[in-house]
Design a protein around this motif. Structure first.
Motif: not given
Length: 203
Positions: A91-118
């Motif tokens: 399987m692909a390594d899930p760590v660091g995978e970006i699930e979604s990315m949106t561009k804010r009105p000010n041009g900033m990109l906001v996304g969700r990245m998968r990280v380990p729980l601990g």
């Protein structure tokens, strides 16, 4: 060492291992799982011997047929564990995978990245194959794990955990990333649940 101290020490080691594992490469984690698959094959006799200790104890304690069946590491169950290691490794390594990315009105990109729980603690019964199944999924996701299986599978779980330790070490990762409490004492679970400083998720 008292039980409380044992569990605290286990939590500390798991936390330290989780930090290293969270930064591990996908290749190192993949290697761990492939090495484990080979160890499960080559150490089949040792696994069966450990499982036999549990089955003998189950017979002495009068466990019902259904629970004995769940406890048994048959050839089919062992092959399922081996195949599971290889399937998760592929399987692909899930760590660091970006699930979604949106561009804010000010041009900033906001996304969700998968990280380990601990550090993940898992409490389960009977099936020793769950020790490998849960362990490899946690490792793939970059999490350290404390596996508290049922006391009836104690010898089987310890044997399987030792093989996971060997696989981790051979791949250059911390063996403390997978741990099984060294006791069947039910109080160990109560003590483990107090380790909020070291355990991030309990399942």
């Amino acid at each position: 060492m008292e039980l409380r101290e044992q569990m605290v020490e286990m939590g500390k080691r798991a936390k330290a291992a989780s930090r290293r594992l969270s930064a591990a490469s996908g290749k190192a984690k993949q290697d761990t799982l492939l090495i484990l698959a080979k160890l499960l094959e080559s150490e089949a006799t040792a696994i069966r011997e450990a499982n036999r200790l549990d089955l003998d104890a189950a017979a002495e304690n009068g466990l019902d047929k259904a629970r004995v069946q769940r406890l048994t590491i048959s050839d089919k169950v062992l092959n399922s564990m081996i195949n599971g290691c290889r399937e998760v490794a592929a399987m692909a390594d899930p760590v660091g995978e970006i699930e979604s990315m949106t561009k804010r009105p000010n041009g900033m990109l906001v996304g969700r990245m998968r990280v380990p729980l601990g550090v993940v603690a898992m409490i389960y019964e009977s099936r020793p194959n769950a020790t490998v199944d849960a362990g490899i999924l946690c490792l793939k996701a970059g999490n350290a794990v404390i596996l508290r299986g049922g006391s009836e599978a104690f010898h089987s779980n310890r044997c399987l955990a030792e093989l996971m330790h060997k696989a981790l070490e051979k791949a250059g990762l911390p063996s403390d990333a997978v741990q099984v409490p060294p006791t069947t004492d039910r109080e160990a679970v109560a003590e483990m649940l107090k380790l909020a400083e070291y355990i991030d998720v309990v399942i």
